[in-house]
Design a protein around this motif. Structure first.
Motif, PDB file in Angstrom:
ATOM      1  N   ALA A   1       1.774   1.047   6.059  1.00  0.00           N
ATOM      2  CA  ALA A   1       2.174   2.170   5.558  1.00  0.00           C
ATOM      3  C   ALA A   1       2.711   3.263   6.921  1.00  0.00           C
ATOM      4  O   ALA A   1       2.481   2.684   8.035  1.00  0.00           O
ATOM      5  CB  ALA A   1       0.893   3.228   5.024  1.00  0.00           C
TER       6      ALA A   1
ATOM      7  N   THR B   1       1.308   2.498  -1.577  1.00  0.00           N
ATOM      8  CA  THR B   1       2.795   2.488  -0.938  1.00  0.00           C
ATOM      9  C   THR B   1       2.866   2.100   0.370  1.00  0.00           C
ATOM     10  O   THR B   1       2.025   2.585   1.491  1.00  0.00           O
ATOM     11  CB  THR B   1       3.158   4.108  -0.715  1.00  0.00           C
ATOM     12  OG1 THR B   1       3.212   4.359  -2.294  1.00  0.00           O
ATOM     13  CG2 THR B   1       4.286   4.314  -0.117  1.00  0.00           C
ATOM     14  N   ALA B   2       3.938   1.170   0.866  1.00  0.00           N
ATOM     15  CA  ALA B   2       3.873   0.630   2.375  1.00  0.00           C
ATOM     16  C   ALA B   2       5.114  -0.184   1.923  1.00  0.00           C
ATOM     17  O   ALA B   2       5.752  -0.650   1.022  1.00  0.00           O
ATOM     18  CB  ALA B   2       2.478  -0.179   2.744  1.00  0.00           C
TER      19      ALA B   2
ATOM     20  N   THR C   1       6.959   1.873  -3.127  1.00  0.00           N
ATOM     21  CA  THR C   1       6.587   3.141  -3.414  1.00  0.00           C
ATOM     22  C   THR C   1       6.010   3.372  -4.661  1.00  0.00           C
ATOM     23  O   THR C   1       6.624   3.217  -5.602  1.00  0.00           O
ATOM     24  CB  THR C   1       7.895   4.090  -2.948  1.00  0.00           C
ATOM     25  OG1 THR C   1       8.490   3.695  -1.924  1.00  0.00           O
ATOM     26  CG2 THR C   1       7.485   5.656  -2.912  1.00  0.00           C
TER      27      THR C   1
END
Length: 122
Positions: free
Chosen positions: A38, A89-90, A119
């Motif tokens: 992230a 998310t990452a 995402t």
């Protein structure tokens, strides 16, 4: 050398699903894994699988939601991600290693893909 090419990232709403793929070419390896990073955070282990036995290992926060699998004939590893959360998310990276020992820290993995963005919107 080993080349790893990821695909399948994108934008999804919370609760949705995505499947990432990682195609490997070049010399053979012992295991494949997925890591994620992230913004502003360190790269963290997500899951791994052994080519020969299919033995898997998961980071606790993804157990029951993510599934890693492999297709030996296609030299491809998958990460099926269900019940996605915004905290998933990452940038997701595929990795390969030559060692048979289970390793969950990035420095113990030998080869890396370019990464694919995932995402999850709330």
């Amino acid at each position: 050398q080993v080349q790893l090419v990821e695909s399948g990232g994108g934008l999804v709403q919370a609760g949705g699903s995505l499947r990432l793929s990682c195609a490997a070419s070049g010399r053979s390896t012992i295991a494949m894994g997925w890591f994620r990073q992230a913004p502003g955070k360190e790269r963290l282990f997500v899951a791994s699988i052994m080519w020969s036995t299919g033995s898997t290992h998961y980071e606790d926060s993804v157990k029951g939601r993510f599934t890693i699998s492999r297709d030996n004939a296609k030299n491809t590893v998958y990460l099926q991600m269900n019940s996605l959360k915004p905290e998933d998310t990452a940038v997701y990276y595929c990795a390969a290693r030559q060692s048979i020992l289970l390793r969950t820290t990035p420095e113990h993995w030998d080869y890396w893909g370019q990464g694919t963005q995932v995402t999850v919107s709330s």
